[in-house]
Design a protein around this motif. Structure first.
Motif, PDB file in Angstrom:
ATOM      1  N   HIS A 146       0.848  -1.205   0.000  1.00  0.00           N
ATOM      2  CA  HIS A 146       0.000   0.000   0.000  1.00  0.00           C
ATOM      3  C   HIS A 146       0.872   1.238   0.000  1.00  0.00           C
ATOM      4  N   ASP A 147       0.320   2.312  -0.522  1.00  0.00           N
ATOM      5  CA  ASP A 147       1.086   3.561  -0.617  1.00  0.00           C
ATOM      6  C   ASP A 147       1.565   4.046   0.740  1.00  0.00           C
ATOM      7  N   GLU A 148       0.745   3.829   1.776  1.00  0.00           N
ATOM      8  CA  GLU A 148       1.140   4.347   3.091  1.00  0.00           C
ATOM      9  C   GLU A 148       2.375   3.630   3.607  1.00  0.00           C
ATOM     10  N   THR A 149       2.490   2.343   3.278  1.00  0.00           N
ATOM     11  CA  THR A 149       3.693   1.606   3.682  1.00  0.00           C
ATOM     12  C   THR A 149       4.915   2.156   2.956  1.00  0.00           C
ATOM     13  N   ILE A 150       4.731   2.426   1.672  1.00  0.00           N
ATOM     14  CA  ILE A 150       5.854   2.934   0.871  1.00  0.00           C
ATOM     15  C   ILE A 150       6.252   4.326   1.354  1.00  0.00           C
ATOM     16  N   ILE A 151       5.257   5.163   1.618  1.00  0.00           N
ATOM     17  CA  ILE A 151       5.539   6.525   2.079  1.00  0.00           C
ATOM     18  C   ILE A 151       6.214   6.493   3.445  1.00  0.00           C
ATOM     19  N   ASP A 152       5.792   5.575   4.306  1.00  0.00           N
ATOM     20  CA  ASP A 152       6.454   5.435   5.605  1.00  0.00           C
ATOM     21  C   ASP A 152       7.940   5.119   5.432  1.00  0.00           C
ATOM     22  N   CYS A 153       8.245   4.271   4.437  1.00  0.00           N
ATOM     23  CA  CYS A 153       9.662   3.954   4.171  1.00  0.00           C
ATOM     24  C   CYS A 153      10.405   5.207   3.714  1.00  0.00           C
ATOM     25  N   VAL A 154       9.760   5.980   2.854  1.00  0.00           N
ATOM     26  CA  VAL A 154      10.378   7.203   2.345  1.00  0.00           C
ATOM     27  C   VAL A 154      10.669   8.161   3.488  1.00  0.00           C
ATOM     28  N   GLU A 155       9.709   8.247   4.411  1.00  0.00           N
ATOM     29  CA  GLU A 155       9.851   9.199   5.518  1.00  0.00           C
ATOM     30  C   GLU A 155      10.904   8.780   6.536  1.00  0.00           C
ATOM     31  N   GLN A 156      11.420   7.553   6.410  1.00  0.00           N
ATOM     32  CA  GLN A 156      12.499   7.100   7.295  1.00  0.00           C
ATOM     33  C   GLN A 156      13.849   7.733   6.906  1.00  0.00           C
ATOM     34  N   GLY A 157      13.866   8.482   5.791  1.00  0.00           N
ATOM     35  CA  GLY A 157      15.104   9.136   5.352  1.00  0.00           C
ATOM     36  C   GLY A 157      16.005   8.232   4.528  1.00  0.00           C
ATOM     37  N   ILE A 158      15.399   7.266   3.846  1.00  0.00           N
ATOM     38  CA  ILE A 158      16.202   6.356   3.019  1.00  0.00           C
ATOM     39  C   ILE A 158      16.730   7.106   1.800  1.00  0.00           C
ATOM     40  N   SER A 159      17.750   6.520   1.155  1.00  0.00           N
ATOM     41  CA  SER A 159      18.344   7.182  -0.009  1.00  0.00           C
ATOM     42  C   SER A 159      17.805   6.642  -1.332  1.00  0.00           C
ATOM     43  N   VAL A 160      17.370   5.368  -1.331  1.00  0.00           N
ATOM     44  CA  VAL A 160      16.873   4.755  -2.561  1.00  0.00           C
ATOM     45  C   VAL A 160      15.686   3.855  -2.223  1.00  0.00           C
ATOM     46  N   LEU A 161      14.651   4.001  -3.026  1.00  0.00           N
ATOM     47  CA  LEU A 161      13.492   3.111  -2.935  1.00  0.00           C
ATOM     48  C   LEU A 161      13.402   2.352  -4.240  1.00  0.00           C
ATOM     49  N   ILE A 162      13.425   1.023  -4.151  1.00  0.00           N
ATOM     50  CA  ILE A 162      13.352   0.190  -5.353  1.00  0.00           C
ATOM     51  C   ILE A 162      12.039  -0.573  -5.338  1.00  0.00           C
ATOM     52  N   ILE A 163      11.209  -0.288  -6.330  1.00  0.00           N
ATOM     53  CA  ILE A 163       9.922  -0.978  -6.476  1.00  0.00           C
ATOM     54  C   ILE A 163      10.142  -2.169  -7.387  1.00  0.00           C
ATOM     55  N   THR A 164       9.984  -3.381  -6.851  1.00  0.00           N
ATOM     56  CA  THR A 164      10.247  -4.588  -7.629  1.00  0.00           C
ATOM     57  C   THR A 164       9.011  -5.037  -8.386  1.00  0.00           C
ATOM     58  N   GLY A 165       9.201  -5.875  -9.399  1.00  0.00           N
ATOM     59  CA  GLY A 165       8.104  -6.449 -10.169  1.00  0.00           C
ATOM     60  C   GLY A 165       7.288  -5.413 -10.917  1.00  0.00           C
ATOM     61  N   ASN A 166       7.934  -4.289 -11.244  1.00  0.00           N
ATOM     62  CA  ASN A 166       7.220  -3.199 -11.933  1.00  0.00           C
ATOM     63  C   ASN A 166       5.949  -2.794 -11.182  1.00  0.00           C
ATOM     64  N   GLY A 167       6.073  -2.772  -9.873  1.00  0.00           N
ATOM     65  CA  GLY A 167       4.916  -2.408  -9.044  1.00  0.00           C
ATOM     66  C   GLY A 167       4.449  -0.972  -9.289  1.00  0.00           C
ATOM     67  N   ARG A 168       3.227  -0.744  -8.872  1.00  0.00           N
ATOM     68  CA  ARG A 168       2.617   0.582  -9.070  1.00  0.00           C
ATOM     69  C   ARG A 168       3.232   1.581  -8.113  1.00  0.00           C
ATOM     70  N   VAL A 169       3.467   2.798  -8.596  1.00  0.00           N
ATOM     71  CA  VAL A 169       4.005   3.880  -7.775  1.00  0.00           C
ATOM     72  C   VAL A 169       3.085   5.088  -7.942  1.00  0.00           C
ATOM     73  N   SER A 170       2.513   5.511  -6.840  1.00  0.00           N
ATOM     74  CA  SER A 170       1.542   6.617  -6.906  1.00  0.00           C
ATOM     75  C   SER A 170       2.250   7.966  -6.983  1.00  0.00           C
ATOM     76  N   ALA A 171       1.476   8.975  -7.347  1.00  0.00           N
ATOM     77  CA  ALA A 171       1.996  10.343  -7.428  1.00  0.00           C
ATOM     78  C   ALA A 171       2.427  10.844  -6.058  1.00  0.00           C
ATOM     79  N   ASP A 172       1.715  10.405  -5.014  1.00  0.00           N
ATOM     80  CA  ASP A 172       2.085  10.831  -3.660  1.00  0.00           C
ATOM     81  C   ASP A 172       3.486  10.340  -3.299  1.00  0.00           C
TER      82      ASP A 172
END
Length: 550
Positions: A192-218
């Motif tokens: 879910h987007d909220e899980t992904i956004i939570d990862c982003v907010e942890q201050g990570i440097s790279v987010l890799i979406i595997t399996g050509n997963g969907r990435v929202s505008a948020d």
């Protein structure tokens, strides 16, 4: 396989003018007939020969100090290398595509920095090194992007190397957040987007979406605000993790300071090192740069150098390592000295005063024109060996040949001959040892091993003034090089005579040969100018008589 190496045309050790010039002349003939030959020399060019070469604007032949097999003779081409910053993935592909078990590693300037093997690559995986340590391995972001065929959705920070650990976002949100730290690289699949956004907010440097997963505008907006990478890869999370693990640079697993050889290293010298180290291939370097490989599998049967001997035919007079080469021809004017070959060869020997006489006439017999500079060198050899036709070895054939060569070369025979002999007649800055070895040849006469040298001068006083130092040098030659006697002919060109200096034993050999009192260190031999005709034959006969008396 067709021979690609040239045939070397070479004279005897401590070469005289005939040895050098005949090699050049015969090389010209062979080249004109379409053969791949190179004129060579087995030692330093003397003053007389240097004068001739410079007068006719000709280069000195190639110096071959020996013919022992060297690394260059078994050198394998090495077109496949990896750079120290290349990844293990690139290394694996190269090894697979070219069926290699080891690959040299160079820096950006081509300097060898290491070597990496299949076992090194396998060890990386057997050790099961986790991805968490990739930041210590100096893995680059761009290598990760290339390895996982990622599409860059958000272009992140400008740093070249990853700074955090690599994490897989698995389990509950709480578990995910607890395992992620600032600057980490996070792999996440269909979440879910909220899980992904939570990862982003942890201050990570790279987010890799595997399996050509969907990435929202948020998610994109949140990532852009933090100047971090967002990548999308078609691979599943497991495959992506494995590919990232292959982004380690080659330099992290390579062998630094590998065992290396140089092109001129003797094969006999490197075999021991190979037996101790047991590698299959070894880099060969020159001035730090990789020039090829040498394989232990191809070390046993290097292609032998092929040689043509001119102005000698005895093994003791030949270039060092002649036993390792293949003799294909002999062109000479001396006695036959018992050299052995593995198969029949072409031999041209005539009882004339100079090898160059033979070489010149071989040109004419085969309708090959002799250029003026080459004719000049062949003329120089004849004038030198016959001492301007004064030597008893000189024949009418030598004179006739010299006259024809002088016409081609455009020189006055007598005037040029005197100038050349004068140029070589002084001792200059020669040391006693250099005089003692000047134009020297080895002879085996019965049980005696002799070294006979010759120096021709206009005035013998300069050389004879050094007699004590010369005798000392000659004695050293006997003691250190295994000769029974060392003899030096100091030949007076104008007086047509020779002072024969000698050291070693038995001195009775000198007395028996020349019927002189040999209790001193020299004998005077009027009318003697030729080693071949007036020194060697009497000594050979004296050896036989001494043997009969025993």
């Amino acid at each position: 396989m067709k021979n690609t190496k040239p045939i070397y045309i070479i004279g005897h050790r401590n070469p005289d003018t005939d040895s050098i010039c005949s090699a050049i002349g015969y090389a010209h003939l062979k080249q004109a007939l379409g053969e791949n030959v190179v004129a060579a020399r087995a030692g330093k060019v003397n003053a007389e020969t240097k004068y001739a070469l410079e007068y006719f604007h000709m280069q000195q032949p190639l110096l071959l100090s020996d013919l022992y097999p060297r690394v260059k003779d078994v050198l394998l081409d090495c077109k496949i290398v990896v750079k120290q910053h290349d990844t293990l993935r690139q290394l694996g592909e190269i090894m697979r595509d070219h069926d290699l078990r080891s690959v040299p590693v160079t820096d950006s300037k081509g300097i060898l920095v290491g070597i990496v093997t299949v076992s090194d690559l396998a060890k990386r995986y057997f050790q099961e090194l986790g991805m968490a340590n990739l930041s210590d391995m100096r893995v680059r972001y761009r290598d990760i992007i290339a390895a996982i065929d990622a599409k860059v959705l958000v272009d992140g920070i400008e740093s070249d190397f990853i700074q955090g650990d690599v994490r897989i976002a698995a389990g509950s949100l709480k578990t995910i957040k607890a395992g992620i730290k600032e600057n980490d690289i996070v792999l996440i699949g269909d979440r879910h987007d909220e899980t992904i956004i939570d990862c982003v907010e942890q201050g990570i440097s790279v987010l890799i979406i595997t399996g050509n997963g969907r990435v929202s505008a948020d998610v994109i907006e949140a990532a852009e605000a933090r100047h971090m990478f967002v990548l999308s890869t078609p691979y599943d999370t497991y495959t992506t993790a494995r590919l990232i693990n292959q982004c380690v640079p080659v330099r992290r697993i390579m062998h630094e300071n590998p065992v290396c050889f140089k092109p001129m290293d003797l094969l006999s010298d490197i075999k021991g090192t190979m037996e101790e180290t047991h590698y299959r291939n070894y880099p060969v370097i020159e001035n730090g740069r990789l020039v090829g490989l040498v394989s232990r599998d191809e070390l046993t049967m290097p292609e032998r150098d092929r040689v043509i001997l001119v102005d000698h035919n005895e093994r003791g007079q030949a270039v060092e390592g002649i036993e390792e080469a293949k003799i294909v021809e002999v062109i000479d004017h001396h006695r036959l000295g018992g050299i052995q070959t593995s198969e029949p060869i072409f031999t041209h020997a005539e009882p004339v005063g100079c090898t160059a006489t033979i070489v010149a006439n071989m040109h004419w017999q085969q309708d090959v024109d002799i250029p003026a500079p080459v004719a000049g060198l062949l003329l120089s050899a004849i004038l030198s060996d016959t001492v301007l036709f004064k030597s008893p070895t000189c024949t009418p054939y030598d004179k006739k040949t010299a006259e024809r060569l002088a016409e081609i070369a455009g020189v006055d025979l007598k005037e040029y001959g005197m100038a050349m002999l004068k140029a070589g007649s002084g001792i200059g800055d020669m040391t006693p040892m250099e005089i003692a070895k000047n134009d020297s040849k080895e002879f085996q006469m019965g049980d005696y091993h002799l070294l006979i040298s010759q120096i021709s001068v206009m005035d013998t006083k300069e050389v004879l003034g050094l007699e004590p130092q010369l005798i000392e040098a000659m004695t050293t030659i006997c003691e250190k090089e295994g000769f029974d006697m060392s003899l030096v002919m100091v030949t007076d060109i104008l007086e047509e005579a020779t002072y024969l200096l000698y050291a070693g034993s038995p001195k009775t050999l000198i007395g028996e040969a020349f019927k002189k009192d040999a209790s001193g260190t020299h004998v005077y031999l009027p009318g003697v100018m030729s080693r071949k005709k007036q020194i060697v034959p009497p000594l050979s006969e004296a050896v036989k008589r001494i043997k009969e008396k025993e």
